[in-house]
Each structure stands twice: as C-alpha cells, then as structure tokens.
Design an enzyme around this catalytic site. Structure first.
Site, PDB file in Angstrom:
ATOM      1  N   SER A 106       0.830  -1.213   0.000  1.00 28.48           N
ATOM      2  CA  SER A 106       0.000   0.000   0.000  1.00 28.48           C
ATOM      3  C   SER A 106       0.865   1.265   0.000  1.00 28.48           C
ATOM      4  O   SER A 106       0.571   2.236  -0.696  1.00 28.48           O
ATOM      5  CB  SER A 106      -0.858   0.047   1.274  1.00 28.48           C
ATOM      6  OG  SER A 106      -2.178  -0.293   1.018  1.00 28.48           O
ATOM      7  N   GLY A 145      -6.324  11.747  -1.794  1.00 28.31           N
ATOM      8  CA  GLY A 145      -7.616  11.981  -1.157  1.00 28.31           C
ATOM      9  C   GLY A 145      -8.757  12.010  -2.154  1.00 28.31           C
ATOM     10  O   GLY A 145      -8.970  13.036  -2.820  1.00 28.31           O
ATOM     11  N   GLU A 379      -9.853   0.700  -3.268  1.00 29.39           N
ATOM     12  CA  GLU A 379      -9.637   0.729  -4.731  1.00 29.39           C
ATOM     13  C   GLU A 379     -10.832   0.121  -5.464  1.00 29.39           C
ATOM     14  O   GLU A 379     -10.677  -0.483  -6.529  1.00 29.39           O
ATOM     15  CB  GLU A 379      -8.374  -0.045  -5.110  1.00 29.39           C
ATOM     16  CG  GLU A 379      -7.114   0.527  -4.537  1.00 29.39           C
ATOM     17  CD  GLU A 379      -6.555   1.647  -5.371  1.00 29.39           C
ATOM     18  OE1 GLU A 379      -7.197   2.015  -6.379  1.00 29.39           O
ATOM     19  OE2 GLU A 379      -5.479   2.151  -4.998  1.00 29.39           O
TER      20      GLU A 379
HETATM   21  P1  TGC Z   1     -18.249   6.892 -15.257  1.00 25.32           P
HETATM   22  O1  TGC Z   1     -19.369   7.712 -15.843  1.00 25.32           O
HETATM   23  O2  TGC Z   1     -18.347   5.405 -15.363  1.00 25.32           O
HETATM   24  O3  TGC Z   1     -16.864   7.340 -15.906  1.00 25.32           O
HETATM   25  C1  TGC Z   1     -16.511   8.716 -15.978  1.00 25.32           C
HETATM   26  C2  TGC Z   1     -15.308   8.860 -16.895  1.00 25.32           C
HETATM   27  O4  TGC Z   1     -14.176   8.155 -16.336  1.00 25.32           O
HETATM   28  C3  TGC Z   1     -13.733   7.115 -17.238  1.00 25.32           C
HETATM   29  N1  TGC Z   1     -13.363   5.956 -16.404  1.00 25.32           N
HETATM   30  C4  TGC Z   1     -12.096   5.571 -16.202  1.00 25.32           C
HETATM   31  N2  TGC Z   1     -10.922   6.039 -16.679  1.00 25.32           N
HETATM   32  C5  TGC Z   1      -9.800   5.416 -16.274  1.00 25.32           C
HETATM   33  N3  TGC Z   1      -9.786   4.388 -15.417  1.00 25.32           N
HETATM   34  C6  TGC Z   1     -10.925   3.910 -14.895  1.00 25.32           C
HETATM   35  N4  TGC Z   1     -10.906   2.892 -14.026  1.00 25.32           N
HETATM   36  C7  TGC Z   1     -12.165   4.491 -15.295  1.00 25.32           C
HETATM   37  N5  TGC Z   1     -13.469   4.278 -15.001  1.00 25.32           N
HETATM   38  C8  TGC Z   1     -14.179   5.175 -15.688  1.00 25.32           C
HETATM   39  C9  TGC Z   1     -14.932   6.846 -18.125  1.00 25.32           C
HETATM   40  O5  TGC Z   1     -14.544   6.296 -19.375  1.00 25.32           O
HETATM   41  C10 TGC Z   1     -15.517   8.235 -18.269  1.00 25.32           C
HETATM   42  O6  TGC Z   1     -14.690   8.974 -19.171  1.00 25.32           O
HETATM   43  P2  TGC Z   1     -15.287  10.161 -20.077  1.00 25.32           P
HETATM   44  O7  TGC Z   1     -14.158  10.546 -20.974  1.00 25.32           O
HETATM   45  O8  TGC Z   1     -16.473   9.573 -20.800  1.00 25.32           O
HETATM   46  O9  TGC Z   1     -15.671  11.240 -19.124  1.00 25.32           O
HETATM   47  O10 TGC Z   1     -18.048   7.352 -13.741  1.00 25.32           O
HETATM   48  P3  TGC Z   1     -18.959   7.147 -12.469  1.00 25.32           P
HETATM   49  O11 TGC Z   1     -18.920   8.389 -11.663  1.00 25.32           O
HETATM   50  O12 TGC Z   1     -20.340   6.652 -12.877  1.00 25.32           O
HETATM   51  O13 TGC Z   1     -18.167   6.034 -11.624  1.00 25.32           O
HETATM   52  C11 TGC Z   1     -18.137   4.717 -11.968  1.00 25.32           C
HETATM   53  C12 TGC Z   1     -17.550   3.855 -10.813  1.00 25.32           C
HETATM   54  C13 TGC Z   1     -18.617   3.520  -9.802  1.00 25.32           C
HETATM   55  C14 TGC Z   1     -17.077   2.572 -11.482  1.00 25.32           C
HETATM   56  C15 TGC Z   1     -16.368   4.571 -10.115  1.00 25.32           C
HETATM   57  O14 TGC Z   1     -16.784   5.650  -9.420  1.00 25.32           O
HETATM   58  C16 TGC Z   1     -15.591   3.670  -9.193  1.00 25.32           C
HETATM   59  O15 TGC Z   1     -14.665   3.016  -9.629  1.00 25.32           O
HETATM   60  N6  TGC Z   1     -15.911   3.655  -7.850  1.00 25.32           N
HETATM   61  C17 TGC Z   1     -15.092   2.995  -6.861  1.00 25.32           C
HETATM   62  C18 TGC Z   1     -14.366   4.043  -6.037  1.00 25.32           C
HETATM   63  C19 TGC Z   1     -12.957   3.662  -5.721  1.00 25.32           C
HETATM   64  O16 TGC Z   1     -12.382   2.734  -6.277  1.00 25.32           O
HETATM   65  N7  TGC Z   1     -12.358   4.400  -4.824  1.00 25.32           N
HETATM   66  C20 TGC Z   1     -10.975   4.190  -4.477  1.00 25.32           C
HETATM   67  C21 TGC Z   1     -10.443   5.300  -3.618  1.00 25.32           C
HETATM   68  S1  TGC Z   1      -8.695   5.345  -3.541  1.00 25.32           S
HETATM   69  C22 TGC Z   1      -8.285   4.011  -2.617  1.00 25.32           C
HETATM   70  O17 TGC Z   1      -9.055   3.217  -2.211  1.00 25.32           O
HETATM   71  C23 TGC Z   1      -6.833   3.896  -2.338  1.00 25.32           C
HETATM   72  S2  TGC Z   1      -6.374   2.561  -1.346  1.00 25.32           S
HETATM   73  C24 TGC Z   1      -4.713   2.722  -1.584  1.00 25.32           C
HETATM   74  C25 TGC Z   1      -3.883   1.736  -0.907  1.00 25.32           C
HETATM   75  O18 TGC Z   1      -3.678   1.849   0.322  1.00 25.32           O
HETATM   76  O19 TGC Z   1      -3.314   0.864  -1.616  1.00 25.32           O
HETATM   77  P1  FAD Z   2     -19.551   2.183   0.548  1.00 23.45           P
HETATM   78  O1  FAD Z   2     -19.382   2.840  -0.771  1.00 23.45           O
HETATM   79  O2  FAD Z   2     -20.452   2.827   1.539  1.00 23.45           O
HETATM   80  O3  FAD Z   2     -20.036   0.683   0.279  1.00 23.45           O
HETATM   81  C1  FAD Z   2     -20.579  -0.141   1.323  1.00 23.45           C
HETATM   82  C2  FAD Z   2     -21.088  -1.426   0.673  1.00 23.45           C
HETATM   83  O4  FAD Z   2     -22.105  -1.133  -0.280  1.00 23.45           O
HETATM   84  C3  FAD Z   2     -19.997  -2.173  -0.085  1.00 23.45           C
HETATM   85  O5  FAD Z   2     -20.152  -3.558   0.088  1.00 23.45           O
HETATM   86  C4  FAD Z   2     -20.272  -1.817  -1.531  1.00 23.45           C
HETATM   87  O6  FAD Z   2     -19.825  -2.829  -2.449  1.00 23.45           O
HETATM   88  C5  FAD Z   2     -21.796  -1.714  -1.536  1.00 23.45           C
HETATM   89  N1  FAD Z   2     -22.282  -0.856  -2.617  1.00 23.45           N
HETATM   90  C6  FAD Z   2     -22.037   0.467  -2.820  1.00 23.45           C
HETATM   91  N2  FAD Z   2     -22.621   0.886  -3.944  1.00 23.45           N
HETATM   92  C7  FAD Z   2     -23.251  -0.200  -4.485  1.00 23.45           C
HETATM   93  C8  FAD Z   2     -24.020  -0.421  -5.677  1.00 23.45           C
HETATM   94  N3  FAD Z   2     -24.247   0.555  -6.570  1.00 23.45           N
HETATM   95  N4  FAD Z   2     -24.506  -1.660  -5.899  1.00 23.45           N
HETATM   96  C9  FAD Z   2     -24.258  -2.664  -5.034  1.00 23.45           C
HETATM   97  N5  FAD Z   2     -23.522  -2.527  -3.891  1.00 23.45           N
HETATM   98  C10 FAD Z   2     -23.038  -1.307  -3.633  1.00 23.45           C
HETATM   99  N6  FAD Z   2      -9.648   6.120  -0.279  1.00 23.45           N
HETATM  100  C11 FAD Z   2      -8.879   7.121  -0.799  1.00 23.45           C
HETATM  101  O7  FAD Z   2      -9.387   8.030  -1.457  1.00 23.45           O
HETATM  102  N7  FAD Z   2      -7.531   7.133  -0.580  1.00 23.45           N
HETATM  103  C12 FAD Z   2      -6.907   6.178   0.150  1.00 23.45           C
HETATM  104  O8  FAD Z   2      -5.676   6.217   0.304  1.00 23.45           O
HETATM  105  C13 FAD Z   2      -7.690   5.139   0.733  1.00 23.45           C
HETATM  106  N8  FAD Z   2      -7.099   4.206   1.529  1.00 23.45           N
HETATM  107  C14 FAD Z   2      -7.888   3.318   2.202  1.00 23.45           C
HETATM  108  C15 FAD Z   2      -7.318   2.493   3.161  1.00 23.45           C
HETATM  109  C16 FAD Z   2      -8.117   1.611   3.891  1.00 23.45           C
HETATM  110  C17 FAD Z   2      -7.505   0.764   4.957  1.00 23.45           C
HETATM  111  C18 FAD Z   2      -9.503   1.521   3.617  1.00 23.45           C
HETATM  112  C19 FAD Z   2     -10.384   0.548   4.359  1.00 23.45           C
HETATM  113  C20 FAD Z   2     -10.065   2.332   2.658  1.00 23.45           C
HETATM  114  C21 FAD Z   2      -9.282   3.254   1.960  1.00 23.45           C
HETATM  115  N9  FAD Z   2      -9.852   4.151   1.038  1.00 23.45           N
HETATM  116  C22 FAD Z   2      -9.087   5.144   0.487  1.00 23.45           C
HETATM  117  C23 FAD Z   2     -11.286   4.181   0.851  1.00 23.45           C
HETATM  118  C24 FAD Z   2     -11.840   3.046  -0.010  1.00 23.45           C
HETATM  119  O9  FAD Z   2     -11.549   3.244  -1.361  1.00 23.45           O
HETATM  120  C25 FAD Z   2     -13.343   2.950   0.243  1.00 23.45           C
HETATM  121  O10 FAD Z   2     -13.508   2.398   1.547  1.00 23.45           O
HETATM  122  C26 FAD Z   2     -14.057   2.115  -0.794  1.00 23.45           C
HETATM  123  O11 FAD Z   2     -14.027   2.723  -2.064  1.00 23.45           O
HETATM  124  C27 FAD Z   2     -15.511   1.830  -0.401  1.00 23.45           C
HETATM  125  O12 FAD Z   2     -16.165   2.989   0.024  1.00 23.45           O
HETATM  126  P2  FAD Z   2     -16.969   3.000   1.434  1.00 23.45           P
HETATM  127  O13 FAD Z   2     -16.068   2.448   2.462  1.00 23.45           O
HETATM  128  O14 FAD Z   2     -17.538   4.335   1.618  1.00 23.45           O
HETATM  129  O15 FAD Z   2     -18.112   1.924   1.221  1.00 23.45           O
END
Ligand code: TGC
Ligand code: FAD
Length: 400
Positions: A106, A145, A379
C-alpha cells in the site's frame, strides 16, 4: 521503549512457487527487480512486520528502503523519479512487497500510482520537477484523497470544493480513509470547482486550515497508517492545481494504475500463505502421518496452487496488455477482483491447515487475511468491480 527498527530473529523461509514456468515469460530486468525486492523484503520487512502489525504502528523508516529498491513508480520515467521499467516489472515488484505485507505494498501503491502518477500525467513541468524526484527518493511521503465520509463507492458525488479567490483557491471539505495521510508531506486531493467540475490539487503539509488526523482501531492493515484529510478554508495557490485533467476520469485513471498493482500484489499474499501451509503440511504429524499425506489436505493445497497459477497467468497477460497500452479499466477490475478474492480464500484455507498455530503471529496467514479484508474493499469494492464487468459485457449501467 520504542521497537522501531528492532528486528526479531525469526527467519523468513519463503520460497516462490511457479507451477506453470511463468518465469520463462519474463525478461532479465523483471527477474533482477524481483530478486532484489524479494531479498529486501526478507531482510527488512519479514523480521519486523508482526511486531509493527501487533502495535498498529507504521514502519515509516521503510520509505527510504522502498525508494532504493525502486518500488515508487517503477514504470514512470527515471528523470521524474520513477524506475523506467515496464508494467510487468511494476507488477512483480508489487507482488513481492505484498508477499511481505499488504500494508507495505500500500505504501508503494499510493506513493507511485496515486501520487507520483497523477503529478506526472496531469501536472505541468514545474510541478513534476518540484515534487517527483523527492517522492521517488522517499524524501517526501504522499497520499491520495478521493473518498469522503459520505462518498466512497460513488466518488463523483463528492462535496469537497474549491472557490476562486484571486491567485488562490479556497478549499473546504473532508476526505476519509486516506492511506498515509497522517505522515504525508503532500496530498493529491480531488475537489469540485464552482462549476461542479472535479479538479486535482496538491495540498502541502503545514498549509493553514489543513489537518490529517489518524484513524485508530483498525483490525486490518495494522502496519499501514490511515487517516482523514480535513480542509477548513485552506488557501491553495493556483500553481498547485493539476492543469491537465478535469472530471472524475482524473482520479479514476490513477485508480486503474493502482488496481493493476493490487491484482499482482494480492498474488504475493496468496503465495506466502500457500508456501507456509505447504511447508507445515510436510512437517506436522497427526494420527501418525504428515498432514500432507491426508487427501483432504492435498485437496486444499492442490486447489490453492491451481488458483494461484490462474491468477499468475491473468497478471502476466494483463501486464502484456498494459505494456502495449491496451489494458482496459474493465480488464483491470476483473483481475483486481478475482485475485484479491482468491488470496483471501487461500489465506483462510492455509490458516486451517495450520490448526491452532495458524491464529498466531508465528505464521503469516491471519495478518494477510485481515489485511486482505481492506484490499477487497479499497480501490473499489468486490461488488463494484463485479458491476464494472457487468456493465462492460452487457452495456447496461447498474450503478445508481
Ligand atoms: P463513469 O461515468 O463510469 O466514468 C466517468 C469517466 O471516467 C472514465 N473511467 C475511467 N478512466 C480510467 N480508469 C478507470 N478505471 C475508469 N473508469 C471510468 C470513463 O470512461 C468516463 O470517461 P469520459 O471521458 O467519458 O468522461 O463514472 P462514475 O462516476 O459513474 O463512476 C463509476 C464507478 C462507480 C465505477 C467509479 O466511481 C468507481 O470506480 N468507484 C469505486 C471508487 C474507488 O475505487 N475508490 C478508491 C479510492 S482510492 C483508494 O481506495 C486507495 S487505497 C490505496 C492503498 O492503500 O493501496
Ligand atoms: P460504501 O461505498 O459505503 O459501500 C458499502 C457497501 O455497499 C460495499 O459492500 C459496496 O460494495 C456496496 N455498494 C455500494 N454501492 C453499491 C451499488 N451501486 N450496488 C451494489 N452494492 C453497492 N480512499 C482514498 O481516497 N484514498 C486512500 O488512500 C484510501 N485508503 C484506504 C485504506 C483503507 C484501509 C480503507 C479501508 C479504505 C481506503 N480508502 C481510500 C477508501 C476506499 O476506497 C473505500 O472504503 C471504498 O471505495 C468503499 O467505500 P466506502 O467504504 O464508503 O463503502
């Protein structure tokens, strides 16, 4: 008394497993990078990780060593602090790190893919020169963030915002669950401008109104530090805005990079659990036989190495596509989802093979298992990646 840097005498017996000779598909650079990181993990991570995880302390001193083994931005250009290698080398490095601990991977994922990558890809030359060499050398620690208290899976809904004020923006809002935030020198933050368009900006430690409190009480990723980012009228110079991207595709593009690394990394955690279980099954006796002589144990081990091999092949093919610039976000989602789930199941099965001993820190499974509960959530959760695949194959968007 601080235990920082204090090493235990425990020997890391890990041996790599390559059932399908995938090493033959790798080049010399890949193998050299892998061996160097594997050795570094054995020397620097394995002897201390249980202690740090037990104390819920982050071994921040490892940032420098991670930089030295090329773990920060392995596929970014050397002149911008990266390793100048290809995407397969990047994946292999993440695999070796996560073999040690998901929290260590991470540290590298965030620094390389979520902080250096956006500055490189979306920043201007001045920003690249100012931040990237220091991030690449581990002098600066970065964090990313995106997630907010009320917007996790749906980051497009974020409410953190910037308002124009002369030669600055005023930033307000909060981010939640941010890896490394309490120890970070800079944060790449995503916020909406007055037109509701998502922008990327670089927030520096010490800016007035900016704080990064730690989140305590985690049972997972205990050797990784997680916190919030709180912005109360923080004045951000316009020079700190990433000029070359706007919209949610900015942060999602970074996530694609990091998810790719997790697809490889989680195989490392699975390999460590399998390796420990295989060794234990050849040593431990019950009913006058080695555990490995029982068919039920063999079934567990055979299924583990089958799933690991499938995941290794998935990584290799994904890496080949990534090197050609052809790996799609949906393909990356499939690999991240499959491999993390696979690793979590293997951690549980490997723990069972160790019986009671499996719940102790003498063996790595419980730590990996608990870590992987975060990895399967961050992620993009397991179900979010399923919906991404579902949308890709059907053309129908099931979100929202
Ligand atoms: P959507 O309408 O589907 O897409 C908007 C625009 O973005 C493009 N796109 C991507 N581009 C690059 N990579 C991807 N993975 C992409 N996914 C979508 C898409 O083509 C479009 O482009 P354009 O040119 O048409 O504007 O967007 P949406 O708002 O409906 O979101 C879709 C969804 C739900 C899949 C997305 O929001 C999502 O992936 N949600 C999950 C959130 C997430 O993964 N959060 C992570 C936070 S960071 C973290 O957790 C770090 S942990 C780090 C560690 O400790 O290792
Ligand atoms: P929620 O979005 O509230 O989801 C809760 C549950 O609902 C999940 O099971 C999910 O799958 C389900 N759910 C949500 N939407 C739907 C749907 N449409 N249909 C069906 N099921 C659904 N974020 C950063 O930006 N930067 C970081 O560095 C980072 N580091 C992290 C480190 C740790 C240890 C952890 C635990 C998280 C970190 N995150 C970070 C945040 C992480 O990316 C989020 O926790 C993750 O994206 C899920 O968001 P949430 O926790 O708000 O869960």
């Amino acid at each position: 008394m601080s235990l920082d840097n204090k090493k235990s005498t425990k020997t890391d017996l890990y041996e790599y497993h390559d059932y399908y000779n995938i090493d033959e598909l790798l080049n010399e650079d890949h193998l050299l990078a892998r061996d160097a990181v594997r050795e570094w993990v054995k020397q620097e991570v394995s002897p201390i990780i249980e202690d740090y995880a037990n104390r819920a302390a982050c071994p921040v001193h490892l940032f420098k060593g991670l930089a030295e083994v090329g773990a920060f931005g392995p596929s970014l250009p050397v002149e911008y602090g990266g390793g100048g290698m290809d995407e397969i080398a990047y994946g292999i490095i993440m695999q070796e790190l996560e073999r040690g601990d998901s929290g260590i991977r991470s540290m590298a994922s965030v620094q390389g893919s979520l902080v250096m990558y956006p500055i490189y890809k979306y920043g201007n030359e001045e920003q690249r020169r100012k931040y990237l060499p220091k991030l690449g050398s581990g002098e600066f620690i970065g964090c990313f963030g995106l997630t907010e208290p009320d917007y996790g899976s749906n980051p497009s809904g974020m409410i953190t915002n910037i308002k124009n004020d002369g030669d600055s923006y005023i930033l307000n809002g909060a981010k939640m669950w941010i890896t490394n935030s309490p120890v970070a020198d800079i944060a790449v933050v995503w916020a909406k401008d007055e037109e509701g368009i998502i922008r990327g900006l670089i927030v520096e430690k010490g800016m007035k109104g900016f704080s990064a409190p730690e989140i305590h009480g985690k049972w997972s990723l205990r050797a990784s530090v997680t916190g919030e980012l709180v912005f109360e009228d923080v004045r951000i110079p316009k020079a700190n805005i990433l000029p070359n991207v706007s919209g949610i595709k900015g942060p999602l593009g970074c996530l694609s990079k990091a998810r790719y690394g997790i697809a490889w990394g989680s195989v490392g955690a699975a390999l460590d659990c399998y390796d420990s279980a295989l060794r234990y099954s050849k040593e431990r006796e019950q009913f006058g036989k080695k555990l490995g002589e029982f068919q039920l144990t063999q079934k567990k081990l055979a299924e583990m190495i089958t799933e690991i091999t499938k995941a290794q092949l998935l990584c290799w093919r994904l890496g080949t596509l990534a090197n050609l610039g052809k790996a799609t976000p949906a393909q990356i989602s499939m690999a991240k989802r499959n491999n993390v789930d696979m690793a979590l199941k293997i951690a549980r099965e490997a723990r069972q093979i160790h019986g009671g001993m499996g719940i102790t820190g003498e063996y790595p499974m419980m730590r990996h298992m608990m870590n992987l509960e975060s990895v399967i959530t961050y992620e993009g959760t397991h179900d979010i990646h399923l919906l991404i695949t579902g949308m890709d194959v059907t053309g129908f968007n099931a979100f929202g």
